[in-house]
Design an enzyme around this catalytic site. Sequence first.
Site, PDB file in Angstrom:
ATOM      1  CG  HIS A  84      -0.426  -0.084   2.540  1.00 61.83           C
ATOM      2  ND1 HIS A  84      -1.038  -0.738   3.578  1.00 61.83           N
ATOM      3  CD2 HIS A  84       0.704   0.445   3.065  1.00 61.83           C
ATOM      4  CE1 HIS A  84      -0.309  -0.604   4.682  1.00 61.83           C
ATOM      5  NE2 HIS A  84       0.755   0.112   4.396  1.00 61.83           N
ATOM      6  CG  HIS A  98       0.777   4.704   7.035  1.00 61.32           C
ATOM      7  ND1 HIS A  98      -0.358   4.153   6.475  1.00 61.32           N
ATOM      8  CD2 HIS A  98       1.742   3.765   6.911  1.00 61.32           C
ATOM      9  CE1 HIS A  98      -0.071   2.940   6.011  1.00 61.32           C
ATOM     10  NE2 HIS A  98       1.182   2.682   6.267  1.00 61.32           N
ATOM     11  CG  HIS A 140       9.133  -1.145   3.526  1.00 61.85           C
ATOM     12  ND1 HIS A 140       8.191  -2.112   3.804  1.00 61.85           N
ATOM     13  CD2 HIS A 140       8.579   0.030   3.933  1.00 61.85           C
ATOM     14  CE1 HIS A 140       7.110  -1.544   4.339  1.00 61.85           C
ATOM     15  NE2 HIS A 140       7.329  -0.243   4.445  1.00 61.85           N
ATOM     16  CD  GLU A 161       3.396  -1.941   5.847  1.00 63.69           C
ATOM     17  OE1 GLU A 161       2.816  -1.112   6.554  1.00 63.69           O
ATOM     18  OE2 GLU A 161       3.821  -1.673   4.707  1.00 63.69           O
TER      19      GLU A 161
HETATM   20 FE   LIG Z   1       2.070   0.762   5.836  1.00 65.35          FE
END
Ligand SMILES: [Fe+3]
Lengths: 139, 139, 288, 288
Positions: D15, D62, D197, D244
């Site tokens: 996302h 976020h 990441h 995540e």
């Molecule tokens: Fe995220």
Amino acid sequence: MTTAVAVAPPSPPIKGSPMSTNETGGRLNVPGTPIFDGQTSRRGLRLNKMLMSFRSAENRERFSADEAAYCAEFQLAPEQTQAVLDRDWTAMIDLGGSIFYVYKLAMMDGRSMQYLGGVFTGMTEEEFLAELRAGGRRG
Amino acid sequence: MTTAVAVAPPSPPIKGSPMSTNETGGRLNVPGTPIFDGQTSRRGLRLNKMLMSFRSAENRERFSADEAAYCAEFQLAPEQTQAVLDRDWTAMIDLGGSIFYVYKLAMMDGRSMQYLGGVFTGMTEEEFLAELRAGGRRG
Amino acid sequence: MAGVAEVIWGLATSHVPSIGAAMDRGKTEDPNWKDLFDGYAPARQWLAQHEPDVAIVVYNDHANGLDLDIVPTFGIGTADHYRVADEGYGPRQVPDVIGDPDLSLHLLESLVDENFDLTVFQELEVDHGLTVPLSVWTPDPGDAWPCPVVPILVNVIQYPQPTAARCYALGQALGRAIRSYGEDVTVGILGTGGMSHQLAGARAGFINPEFDAMWLEKIHTDPAALAALSREELIREAGSEGIELIMWLIMRGAMADEVTKVHSHYFLPASNTAAGIALFDNRAPQPA
Amino acid sequence: MAGVAEVIWGLATSHVPSIGAAMDRGKTEDPNWKDLFDGYAPARQWLAQHEPDVAIVVYNDHANGLDLDIVPTFGIGTADHYRVADEGYGPRQVPDVIGDPDLSLHLLESLVDENFDLTVFQELEVDHGLTVPLSVWTPDPGDAWPCPVVPILVNVIQYPQPTAARCYALGQALGRAIRSYGEDVTVGILGTGGMSHQLAGARAGFINPEFDAMWLEKIHTDPAALAALSREELIREAGSEGIELIMWLIMRGAMADEVTKVHSHYFLPASNTAAGIALFDNRAPQPA
Ligand SMILES: [Fe+3]
Ligand SMILES: [Fe+3]
């Protein structure tokens, strides 16, 4: 049926990391990896609140008009204010900033996440981007 | 060791309840007992938000100066506004008010929880209080 | 030297605002209130001689610290300071609550690892649900409550509340989490709310002394039996607001299977509520 | 006639905000992006032919819809409308998200009864964590997304995140909850985030294609093996933000043990992230 997933043993610390972001955090220990845990979040709560306020254009304008006063309004610690005024991105992370919140200030400055990645790793934005395009950094 | 706890079978509906508070709610069915469930809370969200705002003296003053305008500011449904203006406590509960929120308006009016209990049960405050002091109501 | 944290006592008590108001307004000798406060006296005396290093207060908010836009099933405060909420008539004139973030974060991490999906509150104003039990324990706190406090919040207002069984299981996991805290601290735990009452609807004013007597007995001797009650049974037997008694099960679950009752007392009405208190010593000798 | 709700597909997808930005700015043919969007095409074609009645999107916020003063482990939206958040440069020019409160409340009640301690969001603004996956699925929504959405929120930012095992268990309970919904509706479920990441620290820019390849394979064939990974293993192998990926396990848990892979694709870098997509058909014949 469940099979065990092979994951590598803990990596050795990355050599020559030029920045001082905290190497370990909380209950976890992953070299070169700040862990945003409960104590970090407590330390950074007011800083992160201020950074989240930049969602609104009005707040961004008020901040830009007098950055120190805006920091004072959110009751930042002196070293947090200094890190913000200096755009010391590594210090902001060390002082409890969450990268998702810190990034909002970077965006205001027209900085990309690759620019920040360069700062955290002691590279230029171009060098950092080149490493990503070459398949990302290992460590 | 665990033993079964004896609880009574479902009570028959209370006879002669004078008020129209919804007799059942959500997945539960306890006669005479509004259940503050998810659908009720959705219905009452703006009403409850307004009632919670009465925590602050400034908001209480603004409400008192123009009740209808204050209700409009919180985007209450017309029947919710009417219930507030009329101090129709039963309607406020029917329209999604939580008793803990509705009570904040009652307090502003100098009304007690026993007064509200009387309203919900078709008694005077004194009658309701007398029943409590006699050991509470059954049903 | 690493120590071991220990629950030394558990206190179950109603948190009705009018109990706090009676104290704040000097009405404890009023004939409508005297029996309640006389009933607190033995517990208060024992508690004054058994001061813990930290207290955990299991409570619910009542439209003061939380809004209904976000309704957590279970929450835990991790702050170092909790302001006393203004519930609409000025904050109670009692001390603010000092937190214990280190213990909070230890409990949080332990409980999340045990599959309890807590919500973390880094900022929280505490209302009568938390401060009235502190007053029941310590009527004259002076400038400060006896010790720091970790607040644990439970949704008892909006259906679906956690089940009684889930609350009891949370308490048991909380007990394990406390015992795994590597600090040599003593812990008092308060389970608040109840007893039977209903504030709204045609059944407003409902009180059920028989159920309350059963609950007061079994919270001591057989909490697992109480944990088997359904929401519908609880609301039918204890009233729509009496369901908050499930918070006593979190306190009780954190204690040993066998505890010694120090004192209990039952009184009605406190406002529209049956008020109960039950104090348990957790350092009873275990059966052989 | 009471029906039965059925999960017809599961879509795992990154996302990353820059994927949305590339679409919003018409850069999908740009050489830095073309392979990513070419890789989406087969999934998009299949999805266009398999439109569900409602979608469940598992995502994290976020710093847009939630502040850090309240951090829920798991949340669920129960609203009928979710506004697209302004993340600091104006909201994305995509439709607001329509909710399905009836399904939300059914899922909430089922999951709380199964001992998942959800936090209820009656108001919520949704950020790129939710809208980018909708764009990956439906690049040109016009005035409205294909169907109503139930948002499920997961804390992946602040330690302690729920464990991978807890996420997988939540997914399995979610599957049971969907199947117990007495309406004849088809459901698509999206698990979002990842892949490997790390945004901050000396290891910023970390990407681990070997781990990602393993994850893409096992999310299909052996999700329970992924559910056994610890937080530390996930952060070490997938990066501090790559953790995540646990949200994919919620999606996968809601599906059948055996599913058919429709399409998958792996691309890097999308911003600082390895981007993955994997689409599974849940209506595969079960083994005899
Ligand atoms: Fe995220
Ligand atoms: Fe209460």
